[in-house]
Design a protein around this motif. Sequence first.
Motif, mmCIF file in Angstrom:
data_model
loop_
_atom_site.group_PDB
_atom_site.id
_atom_site.type_symbol
_atom_site.label_atom_id
_atom_site.label_comp_id
_atom_site.label_asym_id
_atom_site.label_seq_id
_atom_site.Cartn_x
_atom_site.Cartn_y
_atom_site.Cartn_z
ATOM 1 N N ARG A 179 39.732 54.129 -3.774
ATOM 2 C CA ARG A 179 38.443 53.442 -3.672
ATOM 3 C C ARG A 179 37.674 53.493 -4.986
ATOM 4 O O ARG A 179 37.045 52.525 -5.396
ATOM 5 C CB ARG A 179 37.603 54.074 -2.563
ATOM 6 C CG ARG A 179 36.151 53.618 -2.625
ATOM 7 C CD ARG A 179 35.417 53.948 -1.381
ATOM 8 N NE ARG A 179 35.959 53.201 -0.258
ATOM 9 C CZ ARG A 179 35.209 52.808 0.779
ATOM 10 N NH1 ARG A 179 33.930 53.082 0.800
ATOM 11 N NH2 ARG A 179 35.744 52.168 1.776
ATOM 12 N N ASP A 183 36.210 50.434 -7.037
ATOM 13 C CA ASP A 183 34.822 50.311 -7.506
ATOM 14 C C ASP A 183 34.770 50.101 -9.012
ATOM 15 O O ASP A 183 33.941 49.348 -9.517
ATOM 16 C CB ASP A 183 34.026 51.569 -7.137
ATOM 17 C CG ASP A 183 33.855 51.683 -5.624
ATOM 18 O OD1 ASP A 183 34.072 50.655 -4.939
ATOM 19 O OD2 ASP A 183 33.531 52.782 -5.152
ATOM 20 N N GLN A 204 44.180 46.313 -0.480
ATOM 21 C CA GLN A 204 43.314 46.537 -1.634
ATOM 22 C C GLN A 204 43.118 45.273 -2.430
ATOM 23 O O GLN A 204 42.052 45.019 -2.972
ATOM 24 C CB GLN A 204 43.947 47.582 -2.542
ATOM 25 C CG GLN A 204 43.955 48.920 -1.884
ATOM 26 C CD GLN A 204 44.980 49.808 -2.505
ATOM 27 O OE1 GLN A 204 45.754 49.373 -3.351
ATOM 28 N NE2 GLN A 204 44.983 51.045 -2.092
ATOM 29 N N GLU A 207 40.344 43.174 -1.198
ATOM 30 C CA GLU A 207 38.968 43.608 -1.420
ATOM 31 C C GLU A 207 38.416 43.248 -2.786
ATOM 32 O O GLU A 207 37.218 43.164 -2.954
ATOM 33 C CB GLU A 207 38.877 45.129 -1.231
ATOM 34 C CG GLU A 207 39.015 45.506 0.219
ATOM 35 C CD GLU A 207 38.864 46.987 0.409
ATOM 36 O OE1 GLU A 207 39.019 47.728 -0.577
ATOM 37 O OE2 GLU A 207 38.581 47.398 1.541
ATOM 38 N N GLN A 270 36.172 49.563 12.539
ATOM 39 C CA GLN A 270 35.987 49.980 11.155
ATOM 40 C C GLN A 270 37.370 50.221 10.571
ATOM 41 O O GLN A 270 38.319 50.489 11.296
ATOM 42 C CB GLN A 270 35.120 51.225 11.055
ATOM 43 C CG GLN A 270 35.465 52.288 12.060
ATOM 44 C CD GLN A 270 34.548 53.469 11.897
ATOM 45 O OE1 GLN A 270 34.193 53.829 10.793
ATOM 46 N NE2 GLN A 270 34.145 54.057 12.998
ATOM 47 N N LYS A 271 37.435 50.094 9.265
ATOM 48 C CA LYS A 271 38.746 50.270 8.658
ATOM 49 C C LYS A 271 39.074 51.756 8.598
ATOM 50 O O LYS A 271 38.194 52.587 8.392
ATOM 51 C CB LYS A 271 38.758 49.662 7.255
ATOM 52 C CG LYS A 271 38.894 48.154 7.319
ATOM 53 C CD LYS A 271 39.250 47.572 5.980
ATOM 54 C CE LYS A 271 38.361 48.138 4.927
ATOM 55 N NZ LYS A 271 38.436 47.500 3.657
ATOM 56 N N GLU A 273 40.427 53.334 6.330
ATOM 57 C CA GLU A 273 40.070 53.861 5.021
ATOM 58 C C GLU A 273 38.616 54.339 4.997
ATOM 59 O O GLU A 273 38.315 55.446 4.565
ATOM 60 C CB GLU A 273 40.299 52.792 3.957
ATOM 61 C CG GLU A 273 40.151 53.298 2.539
ATOM 62 C CD GLU A 273 39.950 52.187 1.528
ATOM 63 O OE1 GLU A 273 40.239 51.017 1.842
ATOM 64 O OE2 GLU A 273 39.483 52.503 0.430
ATOM 65 N N ASP A 274 37.700 53.467 5.502
ATOM 66 C CA ASP A 274 36.285 53.829 5.526
ATOM 67 C C ASP A 274 36.068 55.068 6.382
ATOM 68 O O ASP A 274 35.323 55.973 6.024
ATOM 69 C CB ASP A 274 35.462 52.674 6.110
ATOM 70 C CG ASP A 274 35.487 51.466 5.203
ATOM 71 O OD1 ASP A 274 35.617 51.680 3.975
ATOM 72 O OD2 ASP A 274 35.396 50.335 5.699
ATOM 73 N N TYR A 275 36.753 55.063 7.536
ATOM 74 C CA TYR A 275 36.617 56.177 8.465
ATOM 75 C C TYR A 275 37.066 57.474 7.814
ATOM 76 O O TYR A 275 36.387 58.503 7.874
ATOM 77 C CB TYR A 275 37.460 55.876 9.711
ATOM 78 C CG TYR A 275 37.327 56.920 10.770
ATOM 79 C CD1 TYR A 275 36.141 57.057 11.500
ATOM 80 C CD2 TYR A 275 38.381 57.772 11.057
ATOM 81 C CE1 TYR A 275 36.024 58.024 12.473
ATOM 82 C CE2 TYR A 275 38.273 58.737 12.028
ATOM 83 C CZ TYR A 275 37.084 58.862 12.736
ATOM 84 O OH TYR A 275 36.969 59.817 13.688
ATOM 85 N N ILE A 277 37.275 58.143 4.605
ATOM 86 C CA ILE A 277 36.401 58.565 3.509
ATOM 87 C C ILE A 277 35.113 59.172 4.050
ATOM 88 O O ILE A 277 34.628 60.183 3.550
ATOM 89 C CB ILE A 277 36.131 57.382 2.556
ATOM 90 C CG1 ILE A 277 37.413 57.129 1.761
ATOM 91 C CG2 ILE A 277 34.971 57.676 1.617
ATOM 92 C CD1 ILE A 277 37.402 55.888 0.953
ATOM 93 N N ARG A 278 34.593 58.580 5.133
ATOM 94 C CA ARG A 278 33.381 59.168 5.711
ATOM 95 C C ARG A 278 33.667 60.554 6.280
ATOM 96 O O ARG A 278 32.875 61.460 6.172
ATOM 97 C CB ARG A 278 32.771 58.234 6.755
ATOM 98 C CG ARG A 278 31.674 57.377 6.105
ATOM 99 C CD ARG A 278 30.813 56.656 7.135
ATOM 100 N NE ARG A 278 31.563 55.571 7.750
ATOM 101 C CZ ARG A 278 31.849 55.516 9.037
ATOM 102 N NH1 ARG A 278 31.442 56.466 9.850
ATOM 103 N NH2 ARG A 278 32.547 54.513 9.518
#
Lengths: 282, 291
Positions: A179, A183, A204, A207, A270-271, A273-275, A277-278
């Motif tokens: 990620r 960014d 990826q 995105e 939710q993806k 990946e997001d999950y 990372i959170r």
Amino acid sequence: MNEQDFAVGASGLTKTFTLEWTRKKLLALDGLDMQVRRGEVFGLLGPNGSGKSTTMKLILGLIRPTSGMIKVFGEPSGSLASRRQLGFLPENPYFPGFLSAREVLNYYGKLVDLCGKQLRERVEELIELVGLPLAADRALKTYSKGMLQRIGLAQALLHDPDLLLLDEPTAGVDPIGSRQIRDLILALKKRGKTIIFSSHLLEQVQEVSDRVIILHRGKKMQEGTLDELLSVQGQSQFTVSGLTPELQEKVAALLKSEGAELVNVSHPKQKLEDYFIRSVSK
Amino acid sequence: MKNSLRHIFVIAGNTFTEAIRQKVLYVLVVFCLIMLGGSSFYTQFDFRGDDFKFMKDLAYAAISVIGLLVSLLGAAMLIPAELEKRTIYTLLSKPVRKFEFIVGKYLGLVLLLTLFVTLMAGIFMLAVWGHESSLTAGILKASQGHPTEFQQQMINEFRAGAYDPAMWQALVLIWAKLCLVTVISVLFSTVASSTVFIVSCTLFIYLIGHLQSVARDFWFSQSGGASWLTTAFLAAVSLFIPDFQTFNLIDEIISGNPVLWQNTWHILLYSAVYTVIALAVSALLFENREL
Ligand SMILES: Nc1ncnc2c1ncn2[C@@H]1O[C@H](COP(=O)(O)OP(=O)(O)O)[C@@H](O)[C@H]1O
Ligand SMILES: [Mg+2]
């Protein structure tokens, strides 16, 4: 458009390798036409062996095309003028293992004609940027794959080039690192840099890229913006909160009366990946 | 131009650092030290003036042989590694020309050889100095500080044997010879990618280089001289392969025969010209190599 408006312009780019010993010919890239505009994030997609790395090496002038031509900012590929303007992250990057991260960046920095205070500051800045300050004085042979990838990025950025070539930048990198790389690509794009990257990890690509080329066995299969390539023509999506079963029925009836059809109702997910990372950043 | 020079020095510095961080080098250096130390060990038993000749023979042999291994392995290990690990891709994605890479590698190895020869020579000198001072001290002690004319003469003889200025000449020639071996090894590294193959080829050229003048003498001394074919062959060989036989001057110097500095300069000039041509050819070959 003028030649100089393109970061990379290739036409009919073909590369055949002659294999050692057997002398067999191998067609790695077959008549590729590719125009990358300045400021664009451009994805090269394709399975292993489809010619992504070969394309990168041709852009760099590390290998010469069998036929066709390729220019970088209007300069012939491989010329010093073209190499001054680009930074390259090789696939599975490897660096002199006997040096530390700081030493290796200093070494490459001198080769892109930085010196003195400017060099020292740039090196520190990049070590910080790619998140390696703790390991900066360790020999690179003790680095993990993901750490090498970060150093690879840092060395590609040393002279703040206008064009970045990233060959599989997220291979072997954990989700957080991946990620961060995404960014970073977006931040560079904001500063007007052109980025060409290759990947076989499609999520990826989606995105970050403005446009993509899909390669297969050296041939271009598709080209276009992601919107063009991916949107399902003639269908639209709502995202609604507070949808009760009754309301859903009403909406469906309304749509039907207007001649439209409700194709699918589902919960947005939710993806992972997001999950992930959170979860780890808690 | 200025950038080119800077790139070359930066690459040379990096090559040197890489070389001195190789374990093989330390094994070789230790071997060399054992040979140097051994020479003074054997001479400790008898008090004779030609001890120094013996020490010199052994020391020069050690520096030559171990130095040869260093120069054979240097380019043959470092250049293929750069290709195999693809660090060369990163390097050449920067505004660095291929010839800067080649010349940089060569100069880095020359730097390594310079350090090696200087260090070994320094240690050898220490050994000689130690031996000489113990010999003279022995005589002075026996004569209670008032040596007879004969004893003084002996001391002078020891010192002359120990501190022979021609030694510099021999060391410079050994160094030049090692640099020449290195440039040949660099040349092969630009076309081949196997260390064993590069070492073998370089060694082969080294041996031919030693034999060629012998062969020349042999053929031309035959009755009726050499056939045109042999002559052409020998001419070709002597054109492409350096004449390592000229370095036999080193043996002359060590065995105590005076050799003019002029001859040394000639050999150095010959080596320099050969090196420049070999580097130019290497750069050309490397320029056309697909990486
Ligand atoms: N130096 C080379 N010699 C021979 N074949 C090669 C060489 N480099 C790449 N190839 C071949 O060219 C094809 C494309 O390779 P590559 O561009 O590395 O694919 P990708 O990066 O998309 O995985 C593959 O079949 C590969 O085996
Ligand atoms: Mg690849």
